[in-house]
Design an enzyme around this catalytic site. Structure first.
Site, short mmCIF file in Angstrom:
data_model
loop_
_atom_site.label_atom_id
_atom_site.label_comp_id
_atom_site.label_asym_id
_atom_site.label_seq_id
_atom_site.Cartn_x
_atom_site.Cartn_y
_atom_site.Cartn_z
N ALA A 57 -12.84 9.63 10.90
CA ALA A 57 -12.08 9.66 9.53
C ALA A 57 -11.29 8.57 9.01
O ALA A 57 -11.50 8.02 7.78
CB ALA A 57 -11.50 11.19 9.60
N ARG A 70 -10.71 -1.36 -3.26
CA ARG A 70 -10.59 -2.44 -2.01
C ARG A 70 -12.02 -2.41 -1.38
O ARG A 70 -12.50 -1.10 -1.49
CB ARG A 70 -9.78 -1.90 -0.89
CG ARG A 70 -8.03 -1.94 -1.53
CD ARG A 70 -7.29 -1.43 -0.33
NE ARG A 70 -6.11 -1.21 -0.91
CZ ARG A 70 -5.04 -0.14 -0.63
NH1 ARG A 70 -5.45 0.66 0.03
NH2 ARG A 70 -3.71 -0.18 -1.15
N ASP A 110 0.83 -1.27 -0.08
CA ASP A 110 0.06 0.03 0.05
C ASP A 110 0.86 1.22 -0.01
O ASP A 110 1.99 1.10 0.09
CB ASP A 110 -0.83 0.07 1.30
CG ASP A 110 -1.72 1.39 1.43
OD1 ASP A 110 -2.55 1.84 0.39
OD2 ASP A 110 -1.74 1.66 2.72
N HIS A 170 -14.89 6.23 0.37
CA HIS A 170 -14.43 6.40 1.71
C HIS A 170 -15.46 7.56 2.53
O HIS A 170 -16.18 7.49 3.62
CB HIS A 170 -13.07 7.12 1.97
CG HIS A 170 -12.59 7.28 3.39
ND1 HIS A 170 -11.34 6.61 3.70
CD2 HIS A 170 -13.21 7.76 4.27
CE1 HIS A 170 -11.15 7.19 5.01
NE2 HIS A 170 -12.36 7.76 5.59
N ALA A 175 0.03 5.20 1.30
CA ALA A 175 0.10 6.04 2.58
C ALA A 175 -0.26 5.11 3.87
O ALA A 175 -1.14 4.66 3.87
CB ALA A 175 -1.40 7.12 2.46
N MET A 214 -10.46 3.93 6.13
CA MET A 214 -9.34 4.08 5.45
C MET A 214 -8.71 2.78 4.59
O MET A 214 -8.86 1.75 4.75
CB MET A 214 -8.11 4.43 6.11
CG MET A 214 -6.95 5.00 5.68
SD MET A 214 -7.29 6.54 5.01
CE MET A 214 -7.75 7.59 6.48
N ASP A 258 -1.59 -1.10 5.89
CA ASP A 258 -1.77 -0.85 7.32
C ASP A 258 -3.48 -0.44 7.62
O ASP A 258 -3.62 -0.07 8.63
CB ASP A 258 -1.13 0.70 7.31
CG ASP A 258 -1.85 1.69 6.56
OD1 ASP A 258 -2.04 1.56 5.33
OD2 ASP A 258 -2.23 2.71 7.16
N LYS A 296 -11.27 7.04 -2.47
CA LYS A 296 -11.58 8.07 -1.38
C LYS A 296 -13.15 8.51 -1.64
O LYS A 296 -13.68 8.87 -0.64
CB LYS A 296 -10.65 9.35 -1.86
CG LYS A 296 -9.14 9.02 -1.68
CD LYS A 296 -8.91 8.19 -0.43
CE LYS A 296 -7.51 7.59 0.01
NZ LYS A 296 -7.31 6.95 1.06
#
Length: 272
Positions: free
Chosen positions: A44, A159, A11, A55, A13, A48, A185, A52
């Site tokens: 928020a 994802r 990944d 999200h 970030a 993750m 992560d 986006k």
């Protein structure tokens, strides 16, 4: 065919750059704040790893945030609201992205060691192609350049679907997928790897599940840090992760363990 790991898919970030995964989180908080709605850092961070715009959809589905929206605007949030939030998100994110591309400690050394084993380096991201181009361009200046980059905007869905991993395998020309390790992560990273039939590794320090800067980790009470890391580790394992590592440099040992298990399976197959 070589009975060892052939590729690692990272990944971006929170895994390889942007220690603590702060760029997108802070922007998500800000775009809601502009509309008079205060969302927490924890809220928020929860979705993750997703594309986006997805999200944002997940944030608006959260009961507390949805209720705040209804109170503020007198109606349930809809797709028009999603698109408006996303437009603001993009505008704000592009202003700060280049400041969040520094590789996490140990990454450059890890990648060098992995490549010495003949292992290819792929990457997937919840960023769009335009976003990751900014991050990748800056990361290259620091010495990190994977062999393949696939963005969420380049596949049917991001994802936790496996499509980015599949496209990466095609780009790297690596198969079977059981010879590939997916590292990330977030829980959606793990699910992405599982759905693709790959080994999965969750990263704690520097990642969104811990959500702490380097300074915060260094200054935190060791007992409190250990507790937070254990809780995050359990979330990864409950999501199906094969391994969880404290920091990215620990991946080298995990690759060795996976190689042993792959060889063991091959030997069992031959002897059987």
């Amino acid at each position: 065919m070589n009975g060892k790991v052939q590729a690692v898919i990272f990944d971006w970030a929170g895994t390889t750059v942007d220690y603590g995964c702060f760029a997108p989180v802070q922007v998500f908080v800000e775009v809601f704040s502009i509309r008079g709605i205060d969302i927490t850092i924890e809220e928020a961070r929860k979705p993750m790893g997703l594309l986006k715009i997805d999200h944002i959809r997940e944030l608006l589905k959260m009961t507390r945030i949805s209720n705040l929206w209804v109170t503020a605007f007198g109606k349930e949030p809809n797709e028009k609201d999603v698109n408006a939030l996303y437009r603001d998100f993009e505008d704000l994110l592009f202003k700060v992205l280049q400041n969040y591309a520094k590789p996490v400690p140990g990454l450059i050394e890890l990648v060098s060691s992995i490549r010495q084993q003949g292992i290819k380096i792929g990457s997937t991201t919840g960023y769009t192609r335009e976003m990751i181009d900014v991050v990748a361009g800056e990361a290259k200046k620091w010495g990190y350049q994977p062999d393949s980059i696939v963005a969420s905007s380049e596949v049917p869905t991001g994802r936790p679907a496996p499509w980015m991993c599949f496209q990466t395998a095609i780009n790297l020309q690596v198969y079977p997928l059981s010879k590939i390790v997916k590292v990330g992560d977030t829980i959606s990273d793990i699910k992405e790897g599982i759905h693709a039939g790959m080994w999965t590794v969750g990263v704690l320090k520097g990642g969104s599940e811990i959500g702490l800067s380097e300074q915060e980790i260094n200054e935190m009470d060791p007992y409190e840090l250990k507790k937070r890391m254990k809780n995050a580790e359990n979330r990864f394992l409950n999501a199906g992760a094969d391994f969880v590592i404290d920091e990215i440099g620990d991946l080298l040992e995990i690759i060795g363990r996976i190689n042993y298990r792959l060889t063991e399976k091959k030997d069992a197959f031959i002897s059987g």
